[in-house]
Design a protein around this motif. Structure first.
Motif, mmCIF file in Angstrom:
data_model
loop_
_atom_site.group_PDB
_atom_site.id
_atom_site.type_symbol
_atom_site.label_atom_id
_atom_site.label_comp_id
_atom_site.label_asym_id
_atom_site.label_seq_id
_atom_site.Cartn_x
_atom_site.Cartn_y
_atom_site.Cartn_z
ATOM 1 N N GLU A 11 115.800 -18.694 -2.140
ATOM 2 C CA GLU A 11 115.821 -17.247 -1.922
ATOM 3 C C GLU A 11 115.522 -16.900 -0.468
ATOM 4 O OE1 GLU A 11 112.944 -15.791 -4.653
ATOM 5 O OE2 GLU A 11 114.053 -16.461 -6.444
ATOM 6 N N GLU A 12 114.641 -17.664 0.164
ATOM 7 C CA GLU A 12 114.240 -17.367 1.538
ATOM 8 C C GLU A 12 115.287 -17.787 2.558
ATOM 9 O OE1 GLU A 12 110.340 -18.041 4.442
ATOM 10 O OE2 GLU A 12 110.406 -18.909 2.421
ATOM 11 N N TYR A 13 116.052 -18.854 2.242
ATOM 12 C CA TYR A 13 117.070 -19.373 3.174
ATOM 13 C C TYR A 13 118.415 -19.497 2.446
ATOM 14 C CZ TYR A 13 112.757 -20.654 5.566
ATOM 15 O OH TYR A 13 111.523 -20.614 6.153
ATOM 16 N N PRO A 14 119.047 -18.375 2.129
ATOM 17 C CA PRO A 14 120.244 -18.419 1.286
ATOM 18 C C PRO A 14 121.536 -18.782 2.021
ATOM 19 C CG PRO A 14 119.713 -16.161 1.844
ATOM 20 C CD PRO A 14 118.604 -16.994 2.412
ATOM 21 N N THR A 15 121.553 -18.731 3.365
ATOM 22 C CA THR A 15 122.796 -18.967 4.097
ATOM 23 C C THR A 15 122.737 -20.268 4.889
ATOM 24 O OG1 THR A 15 122.132 -17.828 6.132
ATOM 25 C CG2 THR A 15 123.076 -16.480 4.345
ATOM 26 N N THR A 16 123.916 -20.802 5.203
ATOM 27 C CA THR A 16 124.011 -22.028 5.995
ATOM 28 C C THR A 16 123.324 -21.872 7.335
ATOM 29 O OG1 THR A 16 126.105 -22.596 4.925
ATOM 30 C CG2 THR A 16 125.637 -23.656 7.039
ATOM 31 N N GLU B 258 118.975 -23.104 11.192
ATOM 32 C CA GLU B 258 117.999 -22.641 12.191
ATOM 33 C C GLU B 258 116.584 -23.069 11.836
ATOM 34 O OE1 GLU B 258 118.665 -18.465 12.308
ATOM 35 O OE2 GLU B 258 120.462 -18.613 13.576
ATOM 36 N N ASN B 259 116.294 -23.268 10.565
ATOM 37 C CA ASN B 259 114.955 -23.651 10.120
ATOM 38 C C ASN B 259 114.919 -25.071 9.576
ATOM 39 O OD1 ASN B 259 113.216 -20.947 10.129
ATOM 40 N ND2 ASN B 259 115.294 -20.418 9.439
ATOM 41 N N ARG B 260 115.807 -25.913 10.080
ATOM 42 C CA ARG B 260 116.015 -27.224 9.488
ATOM 43 C C ARG B 260 114.792 -28.131 9.607
ATOM 44 N NH1 ARG B 260 118.945 -26.619 14.011
ATOM 45 N NH2 ARG B 260 118.867 -28.159 15.691
#
Length: 391
Positions: A275-280, A285-287
């Motif tokens: 839910e917090e990181y739904p897009t590629t 960016e937060n990898r």
């Protein structure tokens, strides 16, 4: 019979790139005659052996890429042997060689000379830096091996850990990928000849092939103006796409699309991450933080547990060694391990099968590699029989 059973190939190649190319043709049914210099291909004596190098005809290196071929030993600098070679050229479909540029000219056996004996001949060369006929450079004539091609072509610069040195790939892709492209070029030339009756020269350079192989690095340089470098097992634009340490090994996870990411988070019991990181883009960016979340979870699993939980919903696999590959039922069901005789040893050995599968003319290794000069009478006798019949 094989899809290429109507073709005869004269194989002047040695070591890896050329023999792998002609091996592909042999697997598909072509009659490949390996024409070896005095003493034979230099890799005949290379290990590994089953037991005794003194009694075994050749090692695993030669066996693997020369299966299903015939062998005759010719000295192209000898007038009689040169005449025998030219007599074979007259009836051949394809000649393949991987000498340095200019070597065949020294024997007066250039493409232009051979087409005087066989005007519709397909002549194919594999060289480190290509042939002057298709684009002349000052590198031509220099020796090249897989390591050289990987270094020049960007493979080593983009392989390895980010804090480590440039690293070659394990398999010799500078040789093998070049060989595969050369095989494709030969088959394209065969198709062209079927339509027009016209033979041609096929040229594949190892340096050129590595630029094709590193296609991602090429477009990244063009689009961003920055030279890509080593990233370990991660991907420059996708996440997660990496290897993770488990309790008993390593496993890879490729969950970079939205559905796979949501499934991975569900299996890890971290639904909030989906839910917090739904897009590629957000995941990429937060990898670093997300990689740690996955790594912490993976360390709690064995390889079997991790793959078992993800299999069927998220692309994942264990990092296997060859012992595990030999035990994999999939490999055996696909005929990817093939037994062949090892001359001089009282046992068979297994070599890699062919990944090309066809419904009507399925390629397959057609027996062991040849003994040196094993087929002289058969190959040159065929020519003598034809000449006698013509008389």
């Amino acid at each position: 019979m094989g899809a290429l059973s109507n073709l005869r190939v004269l194989d002047l190649t040695q070591v890896l790139a050329g023999p792998y190319c002609t091996m592909l043709l042999a697997d598909m049914g072509a009659d490949v005659v390996k024409i070896e210099r005095p003493g034979g291909d230099m890799i005949r004596s290379y290990p590994p052996f089953i037991d005794d190098p003194e009694t075994e005809a050749y090692g695993g290196y030669f066996q693997s890429v020369n299966r299903g071929k015939k062998s005759i030993e010719l000295n192209l600098g000898d007038d009689e042997d040169r005449a025998d070679f030219l007599s074979l050229v007259e009836e051949a479909d394809i000649v393949v060689e991987n000498y340095r540029s200019g070597t065949m000219e020294k024997f007066d056996l250039s493409y232009e000379t051979l087409t005087e004996y066989n005007p519709d001949l397909i002549y194919s060369s594999i060289r480190g830096f290509g042939d002057p006929r298709t684009g002349e450079t000052d590198r031509q004539g220099q020796p090249s091996f897989d390591l050289i091609a990987q270094a020049l072509g960007g493979v080593m610069e983009t392989t390895g850990q980010s804090d480590g040195p440039p690293t070659k790939t394990g398999p010799g892709v500078g040789d093998l990928f070049t060989a595969t492209l050369n095989c494709i070029g030969i088959l394209a030339a065969v198709n062209h000849r079927e339509q027009t009756g016209e033979g041609q020269y096929v040229d594949t350079g190892m340096y050129d092939s590595m630029l094709s192989f590193t296609e991602r690095a090429i477009y990244q340089q063009s689009y961003t103006g920055e030279a890509p470098t080593r990233r370990g097992n991660s991907h420059p634009t996708l996440f997660p796409y990496n290897a993770f340490k488990t309790d008993d090994g390593y496993a890879v996870i490729a969950a970079f699309n939205n559905n796979h990411w949501a499934e991975l988070c569900d299996v890890m019991d971290r639904e909030g991450l989906a839910e917090e990181y739904p897009t590629t883009q957000e995941r990429f960016e937060n990898r670093e933080a997300l990689r740690k979340e996955i790594a912490d979870w993976a360390r709690e699993q064995t390889n079997d547990e991790l793959v078992g939980k993800l299999e069927g919903c998220v692309p994942a696999a264990p990092v296997q060694n060859t012992e595990e590959i030999f035990d994999d039922p999939h490999v055996h069901a696909r005929d990817m391990l093939v037994p062949v005789e090892q001359p001089g040893a009282d046992t068979d050995v297994e070599i890699a099968g062919t990944p090309i599968k066809m419904s009507e003319t399925n390629p397959e290794p057609r027996g062991r590699a040849p003994l040196l000069d094993e087929h002289r009478d058969e190959v040159l006798g065929e020519k003598a029989d034809v000449e006698t019949a013509d008389d």
